[in-house]
Design a protein around this motif. Structure first.
Motif, PDB file in Angstrom:
ATOM      1  N   GLU A  95       0.834  -1.206   0.000  1.00 50.67           N
ATOM      2  CA  GLU A  95       0.000   0.000   0.000  1.00 50.67           C
ATOM      3  C   GLU A  95       0.867   1.254   0.000  1.00 50.67           C
ATOM      4  O   GLU A  95       0.589   2.227  -0.722  1.00 50.67           O
ATOM      5  CB  GLU A  95      -0.943   0.008   1.202  1.00 50.67           C
ATOM      6  CG  GLU A  95      -1.815   1.243   1.317  1.00 50.67           C
ATOM      7  CD  GLU A  95      -2.710   1.471   0.108  1.00 50.67           C
ATOM      8  OE1 GLU A  95      -2.932   2.645  -0.242  1.00 50.67           O
ATOM      9  OE2 GLU A  95      -3.180   0.483  -0.495  1.00 50.67           O
ATOM     10  N   ALA A  96       1.933   1.266   0.796  1.00 46.19           N
ATOM     11  CA  ALA A  96       2.845   2.412   0.828  1.00 46.19           C
ATOM     12  C   ALA A  96       3.509   2.604  -0.531  1.00 46.19           C
ATOM     13  O   ALA A  96       3.686   3.741  -1.001  1.00 46.19           O
ATOM     14  CB  ALA A  96       3.892   2.212   1.918  1.00 46.19           C
ATOM     15  N   ARG A 105       2.227   1.758  -3.471  1.00 50.85           N
ATOM     16  CA  ARG A 105       1.197   2.298  -4.367  1.00 50.85           C
ATOM     17  C   ARG A 105       1.007   3.788  -4.117  1.00 50.85           C
ATOM     18  O   ARG A 105       0.855   4.569  -5.051  1.00 50.85           O
ATOM     19  CB  ARG A 105      -0.119   1.543  -4.182  1.00 50.85           C
ATOM     20  CG  ARG A 105      -0.130   0.169  -4.829  1.00 50.85           C
ATOM     21  CD  ARG A 105      -1.536  -0.435  -4.860  1.00 50.85           C
ATOM     22  NE  ARG A 105      -2.020  -0.773  -3.525  1.00 50.85           N
ATOM     23  CZ  ARG A 105      -1.823  -1.944  -2.916  1.00 50.85           C
ATOM     24  NH1 ARG A 105      -1.142  -2.902  -3.525  1.00 50.85           N
ATOM     25  NH2 ARG A 105      -2.299  -2.176  -1.727  1.00 50.85           N
ATOM     26  N   GLU A 106       1.012   4.171  -2.848  1.00 47.24           N
ATOM     27  CA  GLU A 106       0.855   5.578  -2.494  1.00 47.24           C
ATOM     28  C   GLU A 106       1.982   6.417  -3.110  1.00 47.24           C
ATOM     29  O   GLU A 106       1.729   7.468  -3.699  1.00 47.24           O
ATOM     30  CB  GLU A 106       0.848   5.739  -0.972  1.00 47.24           C
ATOM     31  CG  GLU A 106       0.626   7.162  -0.506  1.00 47.24           C
ATOM     32  CD  GLU A 106       0.622   7.281   1.012  1.00 47.24           C
ATOM     33  OE1 GLU A 106       0.611   8.422   1.486  1.00 47.24           O
ATOM     34  OE2 GLU A 106       0.644   6.247   1.708  1.00 47.24           O
ATOM     35  N   ASN A 149       1.634   6.904  -6.828  1.00 49.96           N
ATOM     36  CA  ASN A 149       0.561   7.825  -7.182  1.00 49.96           C
ATOM     37  C   ASN A 149       0.828   9.245  -6.708  1.00 49.96           C
ATOM     38  O   ASN A 149      -0.088  10.069  -6.658  1.00 49.96           O
ATOM     39  CB  ASN A 149      -0.776   7.318  -6.632  1.00 49.96           C
ATOM     40  CG  ASN A 149      -1.214   6.040  -7.314  1.00 49.96           C
ATOM     41  OD1 ASN A 149      -1.087   5.915  -8.521  1.00 49.96           O
ATOM     42  ND2 ASN A 149      -1.703   5.087  -6.550  1.00 49.96           N
ATOM     43  N   GLY A 186       1.783  10.298  -3.694  1.00 53.74           N
ATOM     44  CA  GLY A 186       1.549  10.562  -2.281  1.00 53.74           C
ATOM     45  C   GLY A 186       2.756  10.189  -1.445  1.00 53.74           C
ATOM     46  O   GLY A 186       3.839   9.921  -1.956  1.00 53.74           O
ATOM     47  N   GLY A 187       2.555  10.189  -0.161  1.00 57.13           N
ATOM     48  CA  GLY A 187       3.616   9.799   0.750  1.00 57.13           C
ATOM     49  C   GLY A 187       4.650  10.890   0.936  1.00 57.13           C
ATOM     50  O   GLY A 187       4.524  11.993   0.405  1.00 57.13           O
TER      51      GLY A 187
END
Length: 67
Positions: A42-43, A45-46, A49, A51-52
């Motif tokens: 999930e991290a 993918r973030e 995209n 994010g993070g």
């Protein structure tokens, strides 16, 4: 003769001056094939995209963990 035995036989023929290159390759392929857990996926993918949080230095990372 097994593949491992053949590899060892070939390693014995490599001159010491070229062993550095072989070690680099072996270290790369010796990493176990493990799937990241769901939290890690999930991290990732973030980050993909946009994010993070990314850090340019370790100090930046450590400072973010303190707050």
């Amino acid at each position: 003769m097994s593949d491992k035995e053949r590899a060892i036989q070939l390693l014995e023929q490599i001159p010491e001056s070229k062993m550095y290159y072989v070690l680099g390759f072996l270290e790369g392929v010796a990493v176990p094939d493990e799937m990241p857990n769901e939290e890690t996926r999930e991290a990732m993918r973030e980050l993909e995209n946009g994010g993070g949080e990314c850090f340019d230095t370790l100090d930046g990372l450590w400072n973010s963990l303190e707050g």
